[in-house]
Enzyme design. Sequence first.
Site, short mmCIF file in Angstrom:
data_model
loop_
_atom_site.label_atom_id
_atom_site.label_comp_id
_atom_site.label_asym_id
_atom_site.label_seq_id
_atom_site.Cartn_x
_atom_site.Cartn_y
_atom_site.Cartn_z
N GLU A 131 1.74 -5.45 1.85
CA GLU A 131 0.98 -4.79 3.08
C GLU A 131 -0.39 -5.12 2.91
O GLU A 131 -1.17 -5.04 1.72
CB GLU A 131 1.53 -3.45 3.09
CG GLU A 131 0.42 -2.71 4.11
CD GLU A 131 0.52 -1.11 4.08
OE1 GLU A 131 -0.17 -0.25 4.62
OE2 GLU A 131 1.76 -0.87 3.61
N GLU A 136 -8.81 0.49 8.34
CA GLU A 136 -8.24 1.76 8.20
C GLU A 136 -9.10 2.62 7.84
O GLU A 136 -10.29 2.49 7.11
CB GLU A 136 -7.08 1.55 7.35
CG GLU A 136 -6.32 2.78 7.31
CD GLU A 136 -4.92 2.47 6.41
OE1 GLU A 136 -3.77 2.99 6.53
OE2 GLU A 136 -4.98 1.71 5.43
#
Length: 460
Positions: A131, A136
């Site tokens: 990932e 974020e």
Amino acid sequence: MLFSASIFLVFGLVPLIFAGYSLKDDYSADKFFDMFTFDTEDDPTKGYVNYVDQSTAQNSGLLNTNNGVVALHVDSTNIASGRGRNSIRLISKASYNHALVVLDLAHMPGNACGIWPAFWTIGPNWPSSGEIDVIEGVNMQSMNQVTMHTSPGCSLAGSSCGASHTSNQGCPLKGGAFGDGFNSGNGGTYAMEWTSNGIDIWFFDRSQEPKDILADSPDPTGWGNPTASFQGGSSCSIDHFFKDQQIVFDTTFCGDWAGQTWSSDPTCSAKAPTCQEYVQNNPGAFAEAYWQINALKVYSNDGSANSPQPSQAAASTPAQQPQQPQQPQQPQQPQQPQQPQQPQQPQQPAPANQPMATQYVDGGPVTITSFAPVVTQVVEGPPVTVMVHAGPLQSHGTAEESVHKNQRRSFSGDDLADKARDPVGQGRQSSHGSERGAVAERRRGRRPRRHLAGHIRSAA
């Protein structure tokens, strides 16, 4: 597409020619939503969110396109109920192995207590295929957090990325603008380059984007140091731990990160006893919680423009090779009265346009067969004649040792620069976790199996 970059040998400058990036997928506004799937399942990160389908999103005004710009909103009008506040989660239909992903944003979700937006990629069977969190953050966070998540056995940027070994924190680095700070500068561009050697992320403020990005001919070798860099090697085989990545946009609320840090956040905890209570009853707080996408493009670099061909350099002396196209008149030379002038040719003082050394590079040692101001070089293809500054070449050792520190690719396309970087930032309590696993399982027609260890979840 071919472009050149430069490396420095001692006392010399040698240009290299290698395959560059070409556009693979353009997520333009006219086909943007056709290239994604709307994921409507429960949020595996336990977020207080209701992900809706495309029809519901359109009818409630959560998505739109205008003048080539795509907008993704959350509900900022109604008191939330049921699963939570309405939002959108998009997952690309295409998956990638090695890529340069360039995202130009006019706006990202602004800072708000309880919010958790992300732009990231995910492989199947999380976390075994990795990932990559490009953008974020949560709550009032002012700086972006870039994080790698893998199965056990991978260490990047000085820390273990294995989900089970890090309480799902992965390998985090801080870098790039986020939230209100990003939006106050009229947005900007994030770029992620993923090769066998590593994963690098750059952030460029608006008007600071490299010209080659704006021209659809991106060349990361000229972008300077990445904002965040995760270099593979003996501590982590990038190709083993990162595969078949799909692109994801989402905006969730509370959950395993924004929710669990609520009580320790003095700004947010003063607004309501819990994250869910605040998100549920304050829709107006999320009026700025939207993505505004100017462009999303994926580029590939498979090296097809530089496929290996039989070398001609070994069949002739380097000094004669560049003159071969000028030799068709040789059979007529005995008939010309100027033959007595031919002995004068050896007296020429090795002009700069006659190569006197041959260099072969294929990821191994660099060998200079003689010293002269010009080199004939073979780079997985036909010979290339290049110029260097006058003076003896003194390059010995490996190709890596001969490459300038700012050059990021070897002749065979490998990253030769071992740039030392100073990781910064702190780990976070959780990530999207089994959300990635859920995505992968759905792609295979299976419902994900979730295992709870505290707040950590993974998909088998």
